[in-house]
Design a protein around this motif. Structure first.
Motif, PDB file in Angstrom:
ATOM      1  N   HIS A 133       0.826  -1.205   0.000  1.00 31.79           N
ATOM      2  CA  HIS A 133       0.000   0.000   0.000  1.00 31.79           C
ATOM      3  C   HIS A 133       0.870   1.268   0.000  1.00 31.79           C
ATOM      4  CE1 HIS A 133      -3.922   1.771   0.174  1.00 31.79           C
ATOM      5  NE2 HIS A 133      -3.647   2.477   1.251  1.00 31.79           N
ATOM      6  N   ASP A 134       2.056   1.149  -0.626  1.00 30.73           N
ATOM      7  CA  ASP A 134       2.999   2.271  -0.683  1.00 30.73           C
ATOM      8  C   ASP A 134       3.303   2.828   0.703  1.00 30.73           C
ATOM      9  OD1 ASP A 134       4.660   4.016  -2.183  1.00 30.73           O
ATOM     10  OD2 ASP A 134       3.201   5.633  -1.964  1.00 30.73           O
ATOM     11  N   GLU A 135       3.280   1.981   1.725  1.00 31.78           N
ATOM     12  CA  GLU A 135       3.415   2.481   3.102  1.00 31.78           C
ATOM     13  C   GLU A 135       4.314   1.590   3.959  1.00 31.78           C
ATOM     14  OE1 GLU A 135       2.076   5.178   6.321  1.00 31.78           O
ATOM     15  OE2 GLU A 135       2.025   5.251   4.131  1.00 31.78           O
ATOM     16  N   TRP A 136       4.065   0.272   3.956  1.00 33.50           N
ATOM     17  CA  TRP A 136       4.757  -0.593   4.905  1.00 33.50           C
ATOM     18  C   TRP A 136       5.638  -1.604   4.180  1.00 33.50           C
ATOM     19  CZ3 TRP A 136      -0.700  -0.216   5.140  1.00 33.50           C
ATOM     20  CH2 TRP A 136      -1.192   0.609   6.168  1.00 33.50           C
ATOM     21  N   GLN A 137       6.666  -2.027   4.901  1.00 31.33           N
ATOM     22  CA  GLN A 137       7.446  -3.170   4.495  1.00 31.33           C
ATOM     23  C   GLN A 137       7.058  -4.327   5.411  1.00 31.33           C
ATOM     24  OE1 GLN A 137      11.595  -2.119   4.375  1.00 31.33           O
ATOM     25  NE2 GLN A 137      11.991  -3.471   2.658  1.00 31.33           N
ATOM     26  N   GLN A 138       6.812  -5.458   4.825  1.00 27.96           N
ATOM     27  CA  GLN A 138       6.442  -6.625   5.632  1.00 27.96           C
ATOM     28  C   GLN A 138       7.696  -7.307   6.181  1.00 27.96           C
ATOM     29  OE1 GLN A 138       3.153  -9.157   4.329  1.00 27.96           O
ATOM     30  NE2 GLN A 138       4.502 -10.933   4.612  1.00 27.96           N
ATOM     31  N   ALA A 139       7.648  -7.662   7.453  1.00 25.27           N
ATOM     32  CA  ALA A 139       8.782  -8.340   8.087  1.00 25.27           C
ATOM     33  C   ALA A 139       8.294  -9.593   8.794  1.00 25.27           C
ATOM     34  CB  ALA A 139       9.476  -7.409   9.091  1.00 25.27           C
ATOM     35  N   GLU A 140       9.135 -10.598   8.836  1.00 24.40           N
ATOM     36  CA  GLU A 140       8.811 -11.856   9.489  1.00 24.40           C
ATOM     37  C   GLU A 140       9.543 -11.947  10.816  1.00 24.40           C
ATOM     38  OE1 GLU A 140      10.266 -14.643   6.716  1.00 24.40           O
ATOM     39  OE2 GLU A 140       8.502 -14.565   5.393  1.00 24.40           O
ATOM     40  N   TYR A 141       8.899 -12.615  11.750  1.00 26.94           N
ATOM     41  CA  TYR A 141       9.542 -12.964  13.006  1.00 26.94           C
ATOM     42  C   TYR A 141      10.659 -13.953  12.656  1.00 26.94           C
ATOM     43  CZ  TYR A 141       9.792 -14.823  17.805  1.00 26.94           C
ATOM     44  OH  TYR A 141      10.202 -15.223  19.041  1.00 26.94           O
ATOM     45  N   TRP A 142      11.906 -13.588  12.909  1.00 31.68           N
ATOM     46  CA  TRP A 142      13.064 -14.267  12.328  1.00 31.68           C
ATOM     47  C   TRP A 142      13.144 -15.758  12.665  1.00 31.68           C
ATOM     48  CZ3 TRP A 142      17.036 -12.542   9.126  1.00 31.68           C
ATOM     49  CH2 TRP A 142      18.140 -13.378   9.010  1.00 31.68           C
ATOM     50  N   LYS A 143      13.090 -16.113  13.943  1.00 33.43           N
ATOM     51  CA  LYS A 143      13.390 -17.482  14.355  1.00 33.43           C
ATOM     52  C   LYS A 143      12.151 -18.348  14.570  1.00 33.43           C
ATOM     53  CE  LYS A 143      17.727 -16.264  16.675  1.00 33.43           C
ATOM     54  NZ  LYS A 143      18.455 -16.225  17.959  1.00 33.43           N
ATOM     55  N   GLY A 144      11.031 -17.720  14.820  1.00 31.42           N
ATOM     56  CA  GLY A 144       9.842 -18.503  15.125  1.00 31.42           C
ATOM     57  C   GLY A 144       9.765 -18.903  16.584  1.00 31.42           C
ATOM     58  N   PHE A 145      10.736 -18.522  17.380  1.00 29.93           N
ATOM     59  CA  PHE A 145      10.683 -18.768  18.817  1.00 29.93           C
ATOM     60  C   PHE A 145      11.381 -17.597  19.506  1.00 29.93           C
ATOM     61  CE2 PHE A 145      14.498 -20.820  17.191  1.00 29.93           C
ATOM     62  CZ  PHE A 145      15.483 -20.369  18.040  1.00 29.93           C
ATOM     63  N   GLY A 146      11.256 -17.543  20.826  1.00 31.66           N
ATOM     64  CA  GLY A 146      11.832 -16.420  21.557  1.00 31.66           C
ATOM     65  C   GLY A 146      10.839 -15.278  21.647  1.00 31.66           C
ATOM     66  N   GLN A 147      11.349 -14.073  21.841  1.00 26.57           N
ATOM     67  CA  GLN A 147      10.499 -12.902  22.045  1.00 26.57           C
ATOM     68  C   GLN A 147       9.863 -12.429  20.738  1.00 26.57           C
ATOM     69  OE1 GLN A 147       9.547 -11.136  24.948  1.00 26.57           O
ATOM     70  NE2 GLN A 147       8.173 -10.318  23.389  1.00 26.57           N
ATOM     71  N   GLU A 148       8.541 -12.362  20.738  1.00 23.12           N
ATOM     72  CA  GLU A 148       7.833 -11.822  19.579  1.00 23.12           C
ATOM     73  C   GLU A 148       7.744 -10.294  19.703  1.00 23.12           C
ATOM     74  OE1 GLU A 148       4.174 -13.676  18.445  1.00 23.12           O
ATOM     75  OE2 GLU A 148       4.676 -15.528  19.499  1.00 23.12           O
ATOM     76  N   PRO A 149       7.665  -9.577  18.553  1.00 23.78           N
ATOM     77  CA  PRO A 149       7.531  -8.116  18.588  1.00 23.78           C
ATOM     78  C   PRO A 149       6.083  -7.704  18.852  1.00 23.78           C
ATOM     79  CG  PRO A 149       7.641  -8.860  16.323  1.00 23.78           C
ATOM     80  CD  PRO A 149       7.841 -10.085  17.171  1.00 23.78           C
ATOM     81  N   SER A 150       5.592  -8.064  20.012  1.00 25.22           N
ATOM     82  CA  SER A 150       4.185  -7.833  20.346  1.00 25.22           C
ATOM     83  C   SER A 150       4.008  -6.438  20.928  1.00 25.22           C
ATOM     84  CB  SER A 150       3.725  -8.899  21.336  1.00 25.22           C
ATOM     85  OG  SER A 150       4.568  -8.905  22.483  1.00 25.22           O
ATOM     86  N   HIS A 151       2.925  -6.264  21.698  1.00 21.43           N
ATOM     87  CA  HIS A 151       2.640  -4.977  22.329  1.00 21.43           C
ATOM     88  C   HIS A 151       3.874  -4.493  23.098  1.00 21.43           C
ATOM     89  CE1 HIS A 151       0.586  -1.822  24.521  1.00 21.43           C
ATOM     90  NE2 HIS A 151       1.123  -2.308  25.642  1.00 21.43           N
ATOM     91  N   GLY A 152       4.197  -3.230  22.917  1.00 18.59           N
ATOM     92  CA  GLY A 152       5.379  -2.661  23.549  1.00 18.59           C
ATOM     93  C   GLY A 152       6.510  -2.436  22.572  1.00 18.59           C
ATOM     94  N   PHE A 153       6.390  -3.026  21.361  1.00 21.25           N
ATOM     95  CA  PHE A 153       7.407  -2.808  20.333  1.00 21.25           C
ATOM     96  C   PHE A 153       7.001  -1.718  19.341  1.00 21.25           C
ATOM     97  CE2 PHE A 153       9.027  -6.802  21.871  1.00 21.25           C
ATOM     98  CZ  PHE A 153      10.395  -6.711  21.653  1.00 21.25           C
ATOM     99  N   SER A 154       5.759  -1.265  19.409  1.00 25.15           N
ATOM    100  CA  SER A 154       5.330  -0.213  18.481  1.00 25.15           C
ATOM    101  C   SER A 154       6.184   1.033  18.683  1.00 25.15           C
ATOM    102  CB  SER A 154       3.861   0.133  18.722  1.00 25.15           C
ATOM    103  OG  SER A 154       3.029  -0.936  18.368  1.00 25.15           O
ATOM    104  N   GLY A 155       6.750   1.532  17.588  1.00 26.94           N
ATOM    105  CA  GLY A 155       7.623   2.703  17.656  1.00 26.94           C
ATOM    106  C   GLY A 155       9.086   2.364  17.768  1.00 26.94           C
ATOM    107  N   ALA A 156       9.414   1.082  17.881  1.00 27.52           N
ATOM    108  CA  ALA A 156      10.815   0.685  18.005  1.00 27.52           C
ATOM    109  C   ALA A 156      11.524   0.816  16.663  1.00 27.52           C
ATOM    110  CB  ALA A 156      10.911  -0.751  18.508  1.00 27.52           C
ATOM    111  N   ALA A 157      12.818   1.099  16.723  1.00 30.93           N
ATOM    112  CA  ALA A 157      13.626   1.166  15.510  1.00 30.93           C
ATOM    113  C   ALA A 157      13.917  -0.238  15.015  1.00 30.93           C
ATOM    114  CB  ALA A 157      14.927   1.910  15.791  1.00 30.93           C
ATOM    115  N   ALA A 158      13.822  -0.433  13.698  1.00 27.40           N
ATOM    116  CA  ALA A 158      14.241  -1.680  13.074  1.00 27.40           C
ATOM    117  C   ALA A 158      15.695  -1.490  12.664  1.00 27.40           C
ATOM    118  CB  ALA A 158      13.366  -2.005  11.869  1.00 27.40           C
TER     119      ALA A 158
END
Length: 594
Positions: A133-158
């Motif tokens: 949508h000319d706006e976002w880049q889609q990213a995958e959770y890298w390992k499938g285990f460990g810490q997910e980028p859930s609530h609290g990650f909004s606004g974090a730098a990639a």
């Protein structure tokens, strides 16, 4: 690489709202939904705990409307004091281009259970450079285990794990499909112009971008759609326009900054700045936009191209005295005028400067014929600002029906300032043949021969010549010199004869606008014949390349003449067209600033 201290936690009313990151000593970036409904917040830096809590106010919000798929989910927080922490560095296009595989990205957030100290997660983009949508880049959770980028990650730098540079900001995460959405740096700057200086873009320095951002903010809303300005600045063969019309000038500017690479001869940002300058009523702002465009062009000028041969060195005697510039090459200023197809009372005019082989736009406008003179004179003044070296040569490319216009006599205030032709050499070009490849090719070949000539013999076309247009055109194909008419092209027969000379094509044509009256008989001893006698004598010992200088001196001589009769050269017109000095012809477009 150590752990950077620019990671931030954004709090409000004792609650952890989300993440953020420091982009300047007093500025933190986060998501708009993190501070939704709030005017202030508290920022804490886990990597610089000695700073304690820093209060901040919400200084800017993107156009996010509250929905998960709404664009512009970005907010700017201004800290109440600067912090001694090095801010982030955005990754440049060259950094991303070197990745053979999607880079490993690290995000620092504050999910449940880690609200105080924070936690890290790893991501990778699924399709480098491709936006949803000319706006976002889609990213995958890298390992499938460990810490997910859930609530609290909004606004974090990639952040790129390899070098610590930042590619964008985490905006959301779907725990079902384990996909995150990242706002890339180039999208963040679309909504926050101040980020432009921090996001690397091809061919534009941070200082240039800061200056441009300031000018765009001063310009405010424009009276014409931005997409029309972009289309005019990029041209029909330029880079693609944005998928959706830009909502404001900055988004149009940022599209060119982030999506195009400036190369010599193709600088759409400079073209856009000039068109915006034409729209502003603030003279100081107008000059500032023009100055920015000029500096941008200078940075990308590159090695000087080979220019057309300079005029021959001046010779001695009578009007053949050394010219004002000798062998110094011309610095042509081109004024192109044609009638507007949309409005019979209007014309489309464009003023350009040739510098180092490049054609630089000064301005383009559709306007009424009554306003043309003043507009052109103002733009010629601005064109002089673009000249670095060489002798100014003003050339009017006019429709054939306008060739007899006294453009060399144009002035703003008659009697209070000298006419244009007494300030600089002024010649006329035939606009009709400028776009005809065969005639331009023939003119270049003729000039290759004229460059070797020591003089300029005059081929006279008598007022009562029996030749028709077709015969005259064929005859003049073998003439290597100037063509002189004694009658101006004001009647039907004379206009057809002039057209034949231009189609031959004759590179040099001279005539008096006040010569032998057209339409009637002529015994050969008319004022036009006297004009041809005198001009033939003056040009016979001068090489063709020096004729604009000669005519310039004659016009000044005529202007200062105080005799009882008008000076014989007072109404002298000169067609002098050397295509090597006016390369890269492009068709005039309907201007969006008219």
């Amino acid at each position: 690489m150590g752990s950077p201290a620019w990671h931030a936690r954004v709090d409000g009313a004792g609650l952890v709202l989300g993440s953020g990151f420091l982009v300047a000593a007093d500025t933190v970036l986060t998501c708009a939904h993190v501070v939704d409904g709030r005017s202030d917040a508290t920022v804490w830096f886990p990597g610089a705990q000695g700073l304690g809590e820093v209060r901040a106010r919400v200084a800017r919000r993107g156009p996010w409307g509250g929905g998960a798929a709404d664009p512009g989910d970005v907010a700017v927080l201004t800290l109440d004091r600067p912090v001694p922490v090095p801010p982030i560095a955005f990754a440049g296009p060259e950094d991303l281009a070197g990745d053979r595989e999607p880079p490993r990205l690290v995000a620092y957030g504050f999910p449940d259970g880690y609200a105080h100290e924070g936690a890290q997660t790893e991501l990778r983009t699924t399709a480098a450079g491709q936006l949803i949508h000319d706006e976002w880049q889609q990213a995958e959770y890298w390992k499938g285990f460990g810490q997910e980028p859930s609530h609290g990650f909004s606004g974090a730098a990639a952040m790129r794990a390899a070098d610590g540079t930042v590619v964008g900001m985490v905006a959301s995460y779907d725990p079902v499909v384990r996909n995150a959405r990242i706002l890339p740096a180039r999208v963040l700057a679309r909504y926050v112009p101040a980020l432009a200086a921090l996001v690397p873009t091809p061919g534009c320095s941070p200082e240039e971008k800061r200056g441009l951002v300031e000018l765009v903010e001063r310009a405010g809303p424009l009276p014409v759609p931005v997409e029309r300005l972009l289309a005019a600045a990029t041209g029909p063969l330029g880079p693609p326009l944005p998928p959706a019309p830009p909502r404001d000038l900055w988004r149009g500017v940022w599209h060119l900054l982030s999506e195009t690479t400036p190369v010599r001869g193709r600088l759409p940002l400079a073209e856009l700045a000039l068109r915006v300058a034409d729209l502003t009523q603030d003279e100081e702002l107008r000059r500032a936009f023009r100055g920015w465009a000029r500096e941008h062009r200078d940075r990308h000028r590159g090695p000087r191209r080979e220019t057309a041969p300079a005029a021959h060195a001046g010779r001695t005697g009578d009007a053949g005295r050394a010219g004002p510039g000798g062998s110094v090459p011309w610095a042509p200023i081109l004024v192109e005028v044609r009638r507007s197809g949309a409005d019979g009372a209007s014309v489309i005019a464009e003023v350009s400067v040739y510098r180092g082989g490049d054609r630089l736009l000064v301005s383009e406008r559709r306007l009424t014929a009554a306003r043309l003179r003043g507009w052109v004179l103002d733009r010629i003044d601005e064109a002089y600002e673009e000249i670095v070296d060489g002798r100014p040569l003003i050339a009017f490319a006019l429709p054939r029906s306008w060739l007899n216009k006294d453009v060399d006599q144009w002035t703003r205030k008659r009697g209070q300032e000298p006419p244009l032709g007494c300030s600089s050499p002024v010649v006329v070009l035939d606009h009709d043949r400028r776009s005809k490849g065969r005639q331009q090719f023939a003119l270049k070949r003729v000039w290759e021969e004229l460059d070797r000539q020591e003089g300029s013999p005059l081929h006279r076309v008598a007022c009562a010549t029996p030749q028709g247009p077709a015969q005259l055109s064929v005859l003049l194909q073998d003439v290597r010199g100037a063509v002189g008419f004694g009658r101006p092209p004001t009647a039907s027969r004379e206009r057809s004869l002039y057209g034949a000379a231009l189609d031959a094509p004759a590179p040099i044509v001279l005539w008096p606008r006040d010569g032998c009256p057209p339409g009637g008989p002529c015994a050969g001893d008319c004022s036009g014949s006297g004009f041809l006698d005198r001009i033939a004598e003056r040009i016979s010992r001068l090489p063709p390349g020096e004729l604009p200088d000669l005519v310039f001196r004659l016009r000044k001589e005529a202007f200062l003449h105080e005799g009882p009769e008008p000076h014989w050269a007072a109404q002298l017109s000169l067609v002098w067209e050397d295509p090597r000095r006016f390369p890269d012809v492009r068709p005039l477009r309907h201007s969006p600033v008219g």
